[in-house]
Every structure is written in structure tokens, then in C-alpha cells.
Design a protein around this motif. Structure first.
Motif, short mmCIF file in Angstrom:
data_model
loop_
_atom_site.label_atom_id
_atom_site.label_comp_id
_atom_site.label_asym_id
_atom_site.label_seq_id
_atom_site.Cartn_x
_atom_site.Cartn_y
_atom_site.Cartn_z
N ARG A 23 -92.28 -57.89 18.41
CA ARG A 23 -93.61 -57.43 18.81
C ARG A 23 -94.09 -56.29 17.91
O ARG A 23 -95.26 -56.24 17.52
CB ARG A 23 -93.62 -56.99 20.27
CG ARG A 23 -93.56 -58.14 21.24
CD ARG A 23 -93.73 -57.69 22.69
NE ARG A 23 -93.61 -58.84 23.56
CZ ARG A 23 -94.57 -59.74 23.75
NH1 ARG A 23 -95.73 -59.61 23.14
NH2 ARG A 23 -94.38 -60.76 24.56
N TYR A 57 -93.38 -65.19 20.68
CA TYR A 57 -92.69 -64.03 20.08
C TYR A 57 -91.19 -64.12 20.34
O TYR A 57 -90.39 -63.83 19.47
CB TYR A 57 -93.22 -62.73 20.66
CG TYR A 57 -94.56 -62.27 20.15
CD1 TYR A 57 -95.26 -62.96 19.17
CD2 TYR A 57 -95.13 -61.11 20.64
CE1 TYR A 57 -96.48 -62.52 18.70
CE2 TYR A 57 -96.36 -60.65 20.18
CZ TYR A 57 -97.02 -61.37 19.21
OH TYR A 57 -98.23 -60.91 18.75
N GLU A 69 -86.91 -59.23 20.95
CA GLU A 69 -88.32 -59.52 21.18
C GLU A 69 -89.18 -58.28 20.97
O GLU A 69 -90.29 -58.35 20.43
CB GLU A 69 -88.54 -60.09 22.58
CG GLU A 69 -89.95 -60.57 22.83
CD GLU A 69 -90.14 -61.22 24.18
OE1 GLU A 69 -91.30 -61.54 24.50
OE2 GLU A 69 -89.16 -61.41 24.93
#
Length: 100
Positions: free
Chosen positions: A64, A49, A60
Motif C-alpha cells: 500500500r 493489493y 500488504e
């Protein structure tokens, strides 16, 4: 205005021809362009990710959240399930079912 892209649109990059709608006329859950990009990267690159986020210039956490939304729309819970769902969708479009 946000354009939505189906799973089949995502899979067209395989150059296996135009998608054929199912009997209901649906071609899968609609994904936004960004979600399509995320799904493609998650299912084909093996990047984490964090690495995908870096490639896309997003955090990040944002990555997500995009992944969660992709999984929810497609009805899966993991990257492995995403890969299976996309391959099954492609197979259903490429290999027509035999008449019963």
C-alpha cells in the motif's frame, strides 16, 4: 544506490519503440525499480493489493505504501487514474502531435 525509472521505461514493455522526450526533455516522473514493478502490476493485472504483495513477497502494508508513492509521483489518486495516465503517456510517445 537506487536506480530510477521513468513512466516511459515502464511502458517500453509494450514493444512500441524507444521513448521520445517531451519538449522540456522530461519523460515523466522518476520511479524506482520497485515502484515501476508495482505500477506495472497494478495497471495490467487486476490483482488486489494483497495479491500483488504476495507475488512480490512483501506485506500488504508495504504494498500500500509503495502504491501511495507511485500515485503521488505520477500525480494520480487511484488505480483507474494510474491506468489512464500510463496509457496517455504511451499515446504521447507513440503518436506524435501534428504541427500547429
Amino acid at each position: 544506490m537506487q536506480r530510477h525509472i521513468s513512466i516511459v521505461d515502464l511502458l517500453q514493455s509494450s514493444r512500441l519503440g524507444a521513448p521520445r522526450p517531451s519538449q522540456s526533455g522530461q519523460v515523466g516522473p522518476n520511479l524506482t525499480r520497485r515502484q515501476t514493478e508495482i505500477a506495472r502490476l497494478l495497471s495490467t493485472t487486476g490483482l488486489s493489493y494483497k495479491e500483488v504483495a504476495s507475488c512480490l513477497g512483501i506485506s500488504e502494508g508495504t504494498m500500500r505504501k509503495h502504491a501511495e508513492n507511485v500515485y503521488r509521483r505520477i500525480g494520480v489518486h487511484s488505480r483507474a487514474e494510474l491506468m489512464i495516465a500510463l496509457s496517455q503517456e504511451l499515446e504521447a510517445r507513440v503518436l506524435p502531435r501534428a504541427p500547429t
